[in-house]
Design a protein around this motif. Sequence first.
Motif, PDB file in Angstrom:
ATOM      1  N   ALA A 175      12.953 -10.011 -34.008  1.00 52.02           N
ATOM      2  CA  ALA A 175      11.875 -10.772 -33.382  1.00 52.02           C
ATOM      3  C   ALA A 175      10.833 -11.088 -34.441  1.00 52.02           C
ATOM      4  O   ALA A 175      10.588 -10.279 -35.334  1.00 52.02           O
ATOM      5  N   GLU A 176      10.268 -12.282 -34.333  1.00 45.86           N
ATOM      6  CA  GLU A 176       9.191 -12.640 -35.254  1.00 45.86           C
ATOM      7  C   GLU A 176       7.844 -12.368 -34.601  1.00 45.86           C
ATOM      8  O   GLU A 176       7.612 -12.742 -33.450  1.00 45.86           O
ATOM      9  N   THR A 177       6.976 -11.725 -35.349  1.00 42.34           N
ATOM     10  CA  THR A 177       5.621 -11.449 -34.886  1.00 42.34           C
ATOM     11  C   THR A 177       4.758 -12.685 -35.095  1.00 42.34           C
ATOM     12  O   THR A 177       4.659 -13.189 -36.221  1.00 42.34           O
ATOM     13  N   VAL A 233       7.403 -10.498 -39.990  1.00 41.97           N
ATOM     14  CA  VAL A 233       5.971 -10.757 -39.976  1.00 41.97           C
ATOM     15  C   VAL A 233       5.670 -11.847 -41.002  1.00 41.97           C
ATOM     16  O   VAL A 233       6.372 -11.997 -41.990  1.00 41.97           O
ATOM     17  N   ASN A 234       4.640 -12.620 -40.726  1.00 39.45           N
ATOM     18  CA  ASN A 234       4.255 -13.696 -41.630  1.00 39.45           C
ATOM     19  C   ASN A 234       3.201 -13.218 -42.605  1.00 39.45           C
ATOM     20  O   ASN A 234       2.168 -12.680 -42.197  1.00 39.45           O
ATOM     21  N   LEU A 235       3.462 -13.417 -43.886  1.00 37.65           N
ATOM     22  CA  LEU A 235       2.455 -13.098 -44.887  1.00 37.65           C
ATOM     23  C   LEU A 235       1.826 -14.392 -45.371  1.00 37.65           C
ATOM     24  O   LEU A 235       2.471 -15.432 -45.398  1.00 37.65           O
ATOM     25  N   MET A 265       9.661  -9.936 -44.340  1.00 38.89           N
ATOM     26  CA  MET A 265       8.374 -10.539 -44.687  1.00 38.89           C
ATOM     27  C   MET A 265       8.574 -12.031 -44.901  1.00 38.89           C
ATOM     28  O   MET A 265       9.299 -12.427 -45.811  1.00 38.89           O
ATOM     29  N   GLU A 266       7.920 -12.860 -44.109  1.00 35.66           N
ATOM     30  CA  GLU A 266       8.076 -14.309 -44.244  1.00 35.66           C
ATOM     31  C   GLU A 266       6.938 -14.912 -45.056  1.00 35.66           C
ATOM     32  O   GLU A 266       5.770 -14.614 -44.827  1.00 35.66           O
ATOM     33  N   VAL A 267       7.314 -15.750 -46.001  1.00 31.91           N
ATOM     34  CA  VAL A 267       6.324 -16.521 -46.756  1.00 31.91           C
ATOM     35  C   VAL A 267       6.750 -17.980 -46.683  1.00 31.91           C
ATOM     36  O   VAL A 267       7.924 -18.293 -46.866  1.00 31.91           O
ATOM     37  N   ILE A 295      12.080 -16.901 -46.617  1.00 34.76           N
ATOM     38  CA  ILE A 295      11.374 -18.109 -47.009  1.00 34.76           C
ATOM     39  C   ILE A 295      11.274 -18.986 -45.761  1.00 34.76           C
ATOM     40  O   ILE A 295      12.281 -19.414 -45.202  1.00 34.76           O
ATOM     41  N   ASP A 296      10.032 -19.184 -45.308  1.00 38.96           N
ATOM     42  CA  ASP A 296       9.759 -19.818 -44.016  1.00 38.96           C
ATOM     43  C   ASP A 296       9.567 -21.322 -44.183  1.00 38.96           C
ATOM     44  O   ASP A 296       9.209 -21.793 -45.268  1.00 38.96           O
ATOM     45  N   ASP A 297       9.785 -22.071 -43.100  1.00 39.80           N
ATOM     46  CA  ASP A 297       9.566 -23.524 -43.079  1.00 39.80           C
ATOM     47  C   ASP A 297      10.311 -24.229 -44.204  1.00 39.80           C
ATOM     48  O   ASP A 297       9.793 -25.176 -44.807  1.00 39.80           O
ATOM     49  N   LEU A 316      16.539 -17.436 -45.271  1.00 38.00           N
ATOM     50  CA  LEU A 316      15.941 -18.763 -45.363  1.00 38.00           C
ATOM     51  C   LEU A 316      15.844 -19.332 -43.955  1.00 38.00           C
ATOM     52  O   LEU A 316      16.819 -19.325 -43.207  1.00 38.00           O
ATOM     53  N   LYS A 317      14.633 -19.773 -43.592  1.00 39.45           N
ATOM     54  CA  LYS A 317      14.445 -20.340 -42.255  1.00 39.45           C
ATOM     55  C   LYS A 317      14.309 -21.845 -42.363  1.00 39.45           C
ATOM     56  O   LYS A 317      13.332 -22.352 -42.940  1.00 39.45           O
ATOM     57  N   ILE A 318      15.291 -22.537 -41.831  1.00 37.94           N
ATOM     58  CA  ILE A 318      15.270 -23.998 -41.897  1.00 37.94           C
ATOM     59  C   ILE A 318      14.175 -24.507 -40.965  1.00 37.94           C
ATOM     60  O   ILE A 318      14.141 -24.167 -39.783  1.00 37.94           O
TER      61      ILE A 318
HETATM   62 MG    MG Z   1       7.276 -17.541 -39.639  1.00 38.76          MG
END
Ligand code: MG
Length: 402
Positions: A175-177, A233-235, A265-267, A295-297, A316-318
Amino acid sequence: MEDFTLKILALDDEPFILKLLAHMLADLGYTRVTTLTSGHAALELIGQPQDAPDLILLDLNMPEMDGLEFVRHLVERHFDGSLILVSGEDERMQQAAEKLARAHNITVLGHLHKPASTQGLAELIGQWTAPSQHPPRAQKKMYGADEVRAAIHNGELVNYYQPKVLTASGRVMGAETLVRWQHPQDGLVFPDQFIGIAEQHGLIDDLTRAVLAVAFEQTKLWQETGLALQISVNLSMDNLLSMAFADTIFGLATKTGVLPQSVMMEVTESQLMKDLRMPLEILTRLRLKRFQLSIDDFGTGNSSLAQLRDLPFDELKIDQSFVHGAWNNEKLAAMFDASLSLAKQLEMEVVAEGVEDRSDWDFVRNRGCEIAQGYFIARPMPAAALPEWIENWERDFAATLT
Ligand code: MG
Ligand code: C2E
Ligand code: MG
């Protein structure tokens, strides 16, 4: 006003096309239709309050005043009706034009390729709504640094969690916070209204620490009830400017008893394009401690291949802009496939963000993307709602989504 009294203007330099459109509109029961071959005449009509159309069918390629120029005039005149593009231009051009009009806050119902079909026309016109019902135009309240600081310290931030599921089995793997601000007066405030402020005013370390502490506690509680979830979690890049912060994160994980292996950890990719020396060192350090990096977005930040190769990312998040609607759009599908294959070559896990409907889901699954996240699966929800949601989802999945 009822639909059948819609005032419709068709604007095209070719009289033949206008005849065709008028005919189709008559078939559909629209009786208040005006056809014009010139943009200037159309603007004159729009200037008359009682004649101003509710909907314009607009050709893009016209010799005297082209469609894009016409849209500019609509903007100047604060046109509050809707637009449908009807043109012979290719899909990319039509989409670009649509995007441009929307960027100017004009309501665009969609586009049709010539020759338009009665069916296609009916579907788009069916989406027409009165101007008063248009979604409010991004008039978002901005908050001051003091308010955001107080919110962090008074515990007004709450974590929502959005499930990530395996497309093959439906299993909820993580799950993403996503942080929200439960504002005493304004209700639930979304992160785009306060993360930027926190970053600009040196509050982001405090904010991230608060989000992480709650996320770790929550993950531990779930684990204790037999729910093993990877937690994302998003950093912010500003969190990666001092070594001390990596220690803070590690300390929090140790204290709550959450293994770094189960933390992602998402950046965002766009943030990775800045000066990377310090962040790279800290990310590498986190990776050494066995935290996972995401790696987000992806696709919105122009990273170079060399940068990707050099960063120790696991996931990697497309970006959702290449996911939602890609089933119906070759350009998006090409970007999606390229991102997917790049990630696989680099041996990263791939997540499709923005899976909003069944078509998106089928597309993502059929293309071989293993993890999906999006409104179709679930919207972000409070922690308390997650266990029951997972139970229902995993039970229903086999019956409906395989
Ligand atoms: Mg994110
Ligand atoms: P993100 O990390 O890319 O998170 C995904 C965003 O897309 C979330 O918006 C989520 O609610 C939304 N979303 C999920 N599924 C769908 C879908 O199917 N369609 C569409 N259109 N949107 C979907 P949200 O929660 O408003 O967060 C926006 C951004 O704020 C996040 O983007 C993230 O970059 C940032 N953010 C959220 N929480 C934190 C945080 O604790 N710290 C930091 N630094 N940034 C955060
Ligand atoms: Mg994202």
